[in-house]
Design an enzyme around this catalytic site. Structure first.
Site, PDB file in Angstrom:
ATOM      1  N   ASP A  66      27.485  34.585  52.936  1.00  0.00           N
ATOM      2  CA  ASP A  66      27.429  35.487  51.791  1.00  0.00           C
ATOM      3  C   ASP A  66      27.062  36.933  52.093  1.00  0.00           C
ATOM      4  O   ASP A  66      27.713  37.839  51.603  1.00  0.00           O
ATOM      5  CB  ASP A  66      26.469  34.921  50.726  1.00  0.00           C
ATOM      6  CG  ASP A  66      26.630  35.626  49.384  1.00  0.00           C
ATOM      7  OD1 ASP A  66      27.781  35.778  48.942  1.00  0.00           O
ATOM      8  OD2 ASP A  66      25.623  36.038  48.788  1.00  0.00           O
TER       9      ASP A  66
ATOM     10  N   CYS B 118      49.898  27.147  37.112  1.00  0.00           N
ATOM     11  CA  CYS B 118      48.625  26.983  36.380  1.00  0.00           C
ATOM     12  C   CYS B 118      47.878  28.318  36.291  1.00  0.00           C
ATOM     13  O   CYS B 118      47.689  28.999  37.297  1.00  0.00           O
ATOM     14  CB  CYS B 118      47.739  25.951  37.081  1.00  0.00           C
ATOM     15  SG  CYS B 118      46.157  25.708  36.225  1.00  0.00           S
TER      16      CYS B 118
ATOM     17  N   CYS C  28      42.388  29.201  34.658  1.00  0.00           N
ATOM     18  CA  CYS C  28      41.176  29.998  34.938  1.00  0.00           C
ATOM     19  C   CYS C  28      41.294  31.376  34.301  1.00  0.00           C
ATOM     20  O   CYS C  28      40.341  31.888  33.701  1.00  0.00           O
ATOM     21  CB  CYS C  28      40.901  30.083  36.438  1.00  0.00           C
ATOM     22  SG  CYS C  28      42.224  30.838  37.405  1.00  0.00           S
TER      23      CYS C  28
ATOM     24  N   CYS D 234      35.599  30.259  34.932  1.00  0.00           N
ATOM     25  CA  CYS D 234      36.887  30.123  35.625  1.00  0.00           C
ATOM     26  C   CYS D 234      36.937  28.861  36.471  1.00  0.00           C
ATOM     27  O   CYS D 234      38.015  28.341  36.755  1.00  0.00           O
ATOM     28  CB  CYS D 234      37.206  31.372  36.455  1.00  0.00           C
ATOM     29  SG  CYS D 234      36.063  31.721  37.794  1.00  0.00           S
TER      30      CYS D 234
HETATM   31  C1  B12 Z   1      31.099  40.401  46.173  1.00  0.00           C
HETATM   32  C2  B12 Z   1      31.049  38.940  45.828  1.00  0.00           C
HETATM   33  C3  B12 Z   1      31.057  38.596  44.478  1.00  0.00           C
HETATM   34  C4  B12 Z   1      31.314  39.617  43.388  1.00  0.00           C
HETATM   35  C5  B12 Z   1      32.817  39.926  43.351  1.00  0.00           C
HETATM   36  C6  B12 Z   1      33.675  38.676  43.510  1.00  0.00           C
HETATM   37  C7  B12 Z   1      35.053  38.931  44.085  1.00  0.00           C
HETATM   38  N1  B12 Z   1      35.993  38.097  43.688  1.00  0.00           N
HETATM   39  O1  B12 Z   1      35.250  39.830  44.884  1.00  0.00           O
HETATM   40  C8  B12 Z   1      30.743  38.899  42.126  1.00  0.00           C
HETATM   41  C9  B12 Z   1      29.287  39.260  41.960  1.00  0.00           C
HETATM   42  C10 B12 Z   1      31.478  39.159  40.816  1.00  0.00           C
HETATM   43  C11 B12 Z   1      30.853  37.446  42.593  1.00  0.00           C
HETATM   44  C12 B12 Z   1      30.945  36.381  41.718  1.00  0.00           C
HETATM   45  C13 B12 Z   1      31.040  35.063  42.137  1.00  0.00           C
HETATM   46  N2  B12 Z   1      30.868  34.599  43.369  1.00  0.00           N
HETATM   47 CO1  B12 Z   1      30.785  35.736  44.919  1.00  0.00          CO
HETATM   48  N3  B12 Z   1      30.842  36.690  46.528  1.00  0.00           N
HETATM   49  C14 B12 Z   1      30.999  37.953  46.842  1.00  0.00           C
HETATM   50  C15 B12 Z   1      31.019  38.169  48.355  1.00  0.00           C
HETATM   51  C16 B12 Z   1      29.638  38.666  48.796  1.00  0.00           C
HETATM   52  C17 B12 Z   1      32.091  39.139  48.872  1.00  0.00           C
HETATM   53  C18 B12 Z   1      33.502  38.861  48.300  1.00  0.00           C
HETATM   54  C19 B12 Z   1      34.426  40.006  48.627  1.00  0.00           C
HETATM   55  O2  B12 Z   1      34.573  40.417  49.756  1.00  0.00           O
HETATM   56  N4  B12 Z   1      35.029  40.561  47.593  1.00  0.00           N
HETATM   57  C20 B12 Z   1      35.887  41.712  47.745  1.00  0.00           C
HETATM   58  C21 B12 Z   1      37.224  41.409  47.138  1.00  0.00           C
HETATM   59  C22 B12 Z   1      38.135  42.609  47.352  1.00  0.00           C
HETATM   60  O3  B12 Z   1      37.702  40.330  47.850  1.00  0.00           O
HETATM   61  P1  B12 Z   1      38.621  39.191  47.299  1.00  0.00           P
HETATM   62  O4  B12 Z   1      38.304  38.549  46.015  1.00  0.00           O
HETATM   63  O5  B12 Z   1      38.695  38.287  48.450  1.00  0.00           O
HETATM   64  O6  B12 Z   1      39.933  40.045  46.992  1.00  0.00           O
HETATM   65  C23 B12 Z   1      41.127  39.764  47.625  1.00  0.00           C
HETATM   66  C24 B12 Z   1      42.044  39.071  46.683  1.00  0.00           C
HETATM   67  O7  B12 Z   1      42.002  39.729  45.435  1.00  0.00           O
HETATM   68  C25 B12 Z   1      43.316  39.293  47.458  1.00  0.00           C
HETATM   69  N5  B12 Z   1      44.445  39.403  46.584  1.00  0.00           N
HETATM   70  C26 B12 Z   1      44.919  40.478  46.014  1.00  0.00           C
HETATM   71  N6  B12 Z   1      45.986  40.183  45.285  1.00  0.00           N
HETATM   72  C27 B12 Z   1      46.181  38.856  45.415  1.00  0.00           C
HETATM   73  C28 B12 Z   1      47.132  38.022  44.879  1.00  0.00           C
HETATM   74  C29 B12 Z   1      47.069  36.645  45.169  1.00  0.00           C
HETATM   75  C30 B12 Z   1      48.065  35.728  44.572  1.00  0.00           C
HETATM   76  C31 B12 Z   1      46.031  36.126  46.001  1.00  0.00           C
HETATM   77  C32 B12 Z   1      45.917  34.665  46.314  1.00  0.00           C
HETATM   78  C33 B12 Z   1      45.076  37.002  46.534  1.00  0.00           C
HETATM   79  C34 B12 Z   1      45.176  38.349  46.229  1.00  0.00           C
HETATM   80  O8  B12 Z   1      43.176  40.543  48.166  1.00  0.00           O
HETATM   81  C35 B12 Z   1      41.861  41.029  48.004  1.00  0.00           C
HETATM   82  C36 B12 Z   1      41.369  41.694  49.302  1.00  0.00           C
HETATM   83  O9  B12 Z   1      41.332  40.805  50.359  1.00  0.00           O
HETATM   84  C37 B12 Z   1      31.338  36.720  48.873  1.00  0.00           C
HETATM   85  C38 B12 Z   1      30.733  36.377  50.232  1.00  0.00           C
HETATM   86  C39 B12 Z   1      31.542  36.963  51.371  1.00  0.00           C
HETATM   87  N7  B12 Z   1      30.873  37.661  52.265  1.00  0.00           N
HETATM   88  O10 B12 Z   1      32.747  36.775  51.422  1.00  0.00           O
HETATM   89  C40 B12 Z   1      30.780  35.840  47.729  1.00  0.00           C
HETATM   90  C41 B12 Z   1      31.541  34.539  47.341  1.00  0.00           C
HETATM   91  C42 B12 Z   1      33.012  34.886  47.267  1.00  0.00           C
HETATM   92  N8  B12 Z   1      31.063  34.243  46.007  1.00  0.00           N
HETATM   93  C43 B12 Z   1      30.959  33.008  45.792  1.00  0.00           C
HETATM   94  C44 B12 Z   1      30.627  32.461  44.527  1.00  0.00           C
HETATM   95  C45 B12 Z   1      30.201  31.000  44.495  1.00  0.00           C
HETATM   96  C46 B12 Z   1      30.706  33.247  43.372  1.00  0.00           C
HETATM   97  C47 B12 Z   1      30.661  32.761  41.910  1.00  0.00           C
HETATM   98  C48 B12 Z   1      31.406  31.445  41.681  1.00  0.00           C
HETATM   99  C49 B12 Z   1      29.175  32.645  41.456  1.00  0.00           C
HETATM  100  C50 B12 Z   1      29.017  32.315  39.993  1.00  0.00           C
HETATM  101  N9  B12 Z   1      29.205  31.064  39.583  1.00  0.00           N
HETATM  102  O11 B12 Z   1      28.694  33.171  39.218  1.00  0.00           O
HETATM  103  C51 B12 Z   1      31.320  33.953  41.171  1.00  0.00           C
HETATM  104  C52 B12 Z   1      32.836  33.773  41.041  1.00  0.00           C
HETATM  105  C53 B12 Z   1      33.555  34.921  40.433  1.00  0.00           C
HETATM  106  C54 B12 Z   1      35.022  34.968  40.905  1.00  0.00           C
HETATM  107  N10 B12 Z   1      35.918  34.342  40.153  1.00  0.00           N
HETATM  108  O12 B12 Z   1      35.278  35.535  41.977  1.00  0.00           O
HETATM  109  C55 B12 Z   1      31.336  32.166  46.998  1.00  0.00           C
HETATM  110  C56 B12 Z   1      32.730  31.563  46.787  1.00  0.00           C
HETATM  111  C57 B12 Z   1      32.928  30.173  47.370  1.00  0.00           C
HETATM  112  C58 B12 Z   1      34.352  29.705  47.163  1.00  0.00           C
HETATM  113  N11 B12 Z   1      34.528  28.415  46.947  1.00  0.00           N
HETATM  114  O13 B12 Z   1      35.280  30.483  47.186  1.00  0.00           O
HETATM  115  C59 B12 Z   1      31.241  33.244  48.167  1.00  0.00           C
HETATM  116  C60 B12 Z   1      32.219  33.029  49.310  1.00  0.00           C
HETATM  117  C61 B12 Z   1      29.782  33.188  48.677  1.00  0.00           C
HETATM  118  C62 B12 Z   1      29.526  31.999  49.596  1.00  0.00           C
HETATM  119  N12 B12 Z   1      29.154  32.251  50.837  1.00  0.00           N
HETATM  120  O14 B12 Z   1      29.682  30.858  49.244  1.00  0.00           O
HETATM  121  N13 B12 Z   1      30.883  37.345  43.916  1.00  0.00           N
END
Ligand code: B12
Length: 271
Positions: free
Chosen positions: A152, A209, A212, A261
């Protein structure tokens, strides 16, 4: 080191599943930059040095392979209402377990909900303990081996590494989704200075689907991306600012984190 043995060590130390990802550039980040997502002030650290996240070697230069693990924290058969009741008063529960709720006013409302991931000991501690036990076991067999643990808090793209390690695909809620385990899992891993055969990346997607996306009370999910500035999890666990009234009005009671979600995801339903 033999990757089958690495995964065996991971499972023995408490991982629900494990795989090996290459320590290499993440192709995802060429197509989608971190900056394209709306990044609210509380997450501005994500914009810092995005190049660093592109390759785990930028975080740990010695990395030659990555052992990635998922740790299931919730089973679809667990009764959420019963577990929430066991936690007792939400404000006292969060305080006593060392968690900070950023919208304290929500905690005193009747039916205030705490996300499933927070209904237990802080996962940063439990996961790191298990990863440390894995590394100790690896060192017993390869005394010169070195590794760096992540869960994380490091500039490591955990969901994408887990996908590359064959542990699941990326759901439309942006989370790692395993067909076997669903998404109620934490991700953690060890960047290792050992060569190990990488697993095949996980293919698949959500298909048509979009439950979410439709279940998100604030419309934060679109096209596989999360607009964190709309996410209730962001507002309740990260934001130092007060939640805007328009979003607060759409909140169905989440006071710490949000599971909307994931509750809607068919892979998280009882089998
Ligand atoms: C910042 C963060 C958050 C932020 C932002 C979340 C986000 N989605 O970015 C906040 C605080 C909102 C958050 C919430 C949650 N989080 Co969080 N979070 C993180 C953290 C620290 C970094 C994630 C990150 O780099 N985000 C930056 C964005 C840009 O990254 P991204 O979502 O991967 O974005 C990519 C996609 O959008 C993709 N993309 C773009 N277009 C498209 C199109 C398609 C079709 C696809 C497939 C992809 C795609 O490209 C982007 C860039 O790579 C990670 C830990 C880590 N170091 O990875 C945990 C992590 C992701 N979180 C986690 C959890 C559990 C949660 C929550 C479920 C907690 C809760 N119940 O409240 C929620 C879920 C919300 C959600 N639906 O994402 C877990 C997820 C586990 C899993 N099974 O995936 C992690 C991995 C922590 C852990 N070590 O377990 N989180």
């Amino acid at each position: 080191m033999n990757s089958a043995r690495l995964k065996e060590i991971a499972l023995s130390a408490g991982a629900s599943a494990a795989g090996i990802a290459p320590a290499a550039d993440l192709p995802e980040l060429d197509r989608f930059s971190v900056a394209v997502n709306a990044v609210p002030p509380g997450l501005s650290y994500l914009l810092r040095d995005p190049e660093r996240r592109k390759n785990i070697k930028n975080w740990y230069a010695g990395a030659r392979s990555v052992l990635v693990c998922v740790f299931r924290y919730w089973s679809p058969d667990t009764d959420y209402a019963a577990e929430l009741a066991k936690a007792g008063d939400p404000m006292a529960y969060l305080r006593n377990t060392g968690r900070k709720a950023y919208q304290p006013a929500l905690l005193s409302r009747t039916g205030a909900k705490i996300s499933r991931y927070a209904l237990g000991r802080d996962y940063h501690l439990t996961v790191k303990e298990k990863l440390a036990a894995m590394l100790a076991e690896i060192k017993k067999e390869k005394p010169a081996a070195e590794g760096k643990l992540f869960c994380d808090t490091s500039p490591v793209m955990e969901k994408e590494l887990a996908r590359l390690a064959g542990l699941g695909f990326r759901g439309k809620n942006t989370l790692l989704l395993s067909k076997e385990l669903g998404s109620w899992s934490f991700i953690g891993g060890i960047a290792l200075d050992l060569e190990a055969q990488a697993d095949a990346p996980c293919g698949g997607d959500c298909g048509s689907c979009d439950l979410c996306q439709r279940a998100c009370p604030t419309g934060a999910l679109r096209d596989g991306r999360l607009d964190a500035s709309l996410c209730l999890s962001y507002w309740t666990t990260q934001s130092k600012q007060e939640i805007p009234p328009g979003l607060a009005a759409k909140n169905p009671g989440w006071a710490y984190g949000c599971d909307a979600c994931q509750e809607a995801c068919p892979y998280n339903s009882p089998k």
